[in-house]
Design a protein around this motif. Structure first.
Motif, PDB file in Angstrom:
ATOM      1  N   LEU A  60      -6.817 -20.471  -7.709  1.00 48.45           N
ATOM      2  CA  LEU A  60      -6.681 -20.770  -6.271  1.00 48.45           C
ATOM      3  C   LEU A  60      -7.144 -19.577  -5.437  1.00 48.45           C
ATOM      4  CD1 LEU A  60      -3.295 -22.713  -6.089  1.00 48.45           C
ATOM      5  CD2 LEU A  60      -5.582 -23.602  -5.644  1.00 48.45           C
ATOM      6  N   HIS A  61      -6.876 -18.386  -5.954  1.00 53.78           N
ATOM      7  CA  HIS A  61      -7.351 -17.182  -5.253  1.00 53.78           C
ATOM      8  C   HIS A  61      -8.885 -17.114  -5.310  1.00 53.78           C
ATOM      9  CE1 HIS A  61      -8.196 -13.125  -4.147  1.00 53.78           C
ATOM     10  NE2 HIS A  61      -8.514 -12.773  -5.380  1.00 53.78           N
ATOM     11  N   LEU A  63     -10.923 -19.612  -5.553  1.00 48.65           N
ATOM     12  CA  LEU A  63     -11.500 -20.665  -4.707  1.00 48.65           C
ATOM     13  C   LEU A  63     -11.286 -20.423  -3.222  1.00 48.65           C
ATOM     14  CD1 LEU A  63     -10.543 -23.866  -6.726  1.00 48.65           C
ATOM     15  CD2 LEU A  63     -12.838 -23.038  -6.274  1.00 48.65           C
ATOM     16  N   PHE A  64     -10.087 -19.979  -2.857  1.00 41.38           N
ATOM     17  CA  PHE A  64      -9.767 -19.917  -1.421  1.00 41.38           C
ATOM     18  C   PHE A  64      -9.489 -18.513  -0.897  1.00 41.38           C
ATOM     19  CE2 PHE A  64      -8.299 -24.085  -3.064  1.00 41.38           C
ATOM     20  CZ  PHE A  64      -9.247 -24.863  -2.428  1.00 41.38           C
ATOM     21  N   ASN A  65      -9.712 -17.509  -1.756  1.00 42.74           N
ATOM     22  CA  ASN A  65      -9.508 -16.121  -1.360  1.00 42.74           C
ATOM     23  C   ASN A  65      -8.101 -15.886  -0.792  1.00 42.74           C
ATOM     24  OD1 ASN A  65     -10.123 -13.455  -0.932  1.00 42.74           O
ATOM     25  ND2 ASN A  65     -11.018 -13.819   1.099  1.00 42.74           N
ATOM     26  N   LEU A  66      -7.103 -16.110  -1.630  1.00 42.28           N
ATOM     27  CA  LEU A  66      -5.703 -15.942  -1.201  1.00 42.28           C
ATOM     28  C   LEU A  66      -5.029 -14.899  -2.104  1.00 42.28           C
ATOM     29  CD1 LEU A  66      -4.877 -19.760  -0.855  1.00 42.28           C
ATOM     30  CD2 LEU A  66      -5.133 -18.135   1.032  1.00 42.28           C
ATOM     31  N   HIS A 204     -17.152 -15.831  -1.864  1.00 40.37           N
ATOM     32  CA  HIS A 204     -16.144 -15.205  -1.000  1.00 40.37           C
ATOM     33  C   HIS A 204     -16.593 -13.876  -0.479  1.00 40.37           C
ATOM     34  CE1 HIS A 204     -12.810 -17.782  -2.724  1.00 40.37           C
ATOM     35  NE2 HIS A 204     -13.165 -18.190  -1.547  1.00 40.37           N
TER      36      HIS A 204
END
Ligand code: HEM
Length: 234
Positions: A60-61, A63-66, A204
């Protein structure tokens, strides 16, 4: 006391909730007519959900830079271990009164126990070495040992597919749980394939560079090059 973010608090509360609900259902006689089976199934379900959630944090990080999600991997892994242990103790202690001979004999009827036992045995050293101290002490070996978690998840899904009443390979019967779990696990593994991961991470980096370039000069200068180029994830 350690300062937790709102996200960390939410995750900790969500992870304790299934235990509270389970104990409350037992104490109020609402744990079905077969409380042992219900407790075994529920603790197993929670264990696999949290295990997959812990594996989902890095993808998830990516894919969505979290980056805040990366801090959740360790607590989620430990909660998965906690529920898997509770699940095993419900079976061996509550159901079989820790009668070792009977438990071993039950494996003949329930071969899925082998995959479950293997998964839990492999999860135990990961839980025991999850502390930062061990990470420092073991260095590169720590990362290699902790990659085992993917194999553990595969074993847990096999255990689940064999435990449910249905034929997973023929797609017959009550197989929605193993089907959902194997789908989620496959997606999590696909995102980690190195070339795909590189493409997603590069996307990203480009996005962040564009953002920084759009900021006023003084603000942009505050970003060191290492912040932009630092490797993502582990
Ligand atoms: C990481 C380790 C493990 C995970 C994630 C796990 C997870 C699960 C899941 C999700 C189920 C299906 C529950 C359902 O039908 O809704 C299950 C079933 C079961 N597991 Fe595990 N398990 C693990 C290890 C073990 C171990 C070590 C034992 C016992 C020694 C065990 C005993 C059982 C039994 C007896 C069932 C069948 C319950 C029933 O339908 O009556 N599991 N497990």
């Amino acid at each position: 006391m350690k300062h937790w973010s709102r996200l960390q608090w939410t995750v900790h509360i969500l992870c304790w909730l299934p235990l509270v609900i389970l104990v409350a259902a037992y104490l109020t006689d609402n744990l079905t007519i077969n409380p042992i089976q219900a407790a075994t199934q529920r603790s197993g379900d929670v264990a696999i959900i949290i295990l997959l959630a812990s594996l989902a944090m890095t993808p998830l990080h990516i894919l969505f830079n979290l980056p805040q999600l990366l801090k959740l991997r360790r607590p989620l892994g430990l909660y998965a271990f906690f529920y898997a242990t509770l699940h095993m103790l419900t079976y061996t202690g509550w159901d079989y009164q820790f009668d070792f001979n009977l438990i071993v004999a039950s494996i003949a009827d329930k071969p899925y126990l082998i995959a479950g036992l293997l998964a839990l045995s492999l999860l135990t050293p990961l839980a025991l070495t999850s502390h930062r101290w061990w990470q420092m002490a073991l260095g590169k070996a720590w990362k290699r040992i902790h990659m085992l978690v993917y194999g553990i998840a595969v074993l847990a899904v096999i255990h689940l597919a064999m435990a449910v009443k249905g034929d997973f390979l023929r797609l017959q019967g009550d197989i929605w749980k193993p089907l959902a779990a194997s789908l989620v696990l496959s997606l999590l593994l696909i995102v980690r394939i190195p070339p795909l991961r590189r493409v997603l991470t590069a996307r990203h980096r480009r996005g962040r560079l564009v953002k920084i370039n759009r900021q006023p000069a003084r603000k942009a200068a505050a970003h060191t090059p290492s912040e932009v180029t630092a490797p993502e994830g582990e």
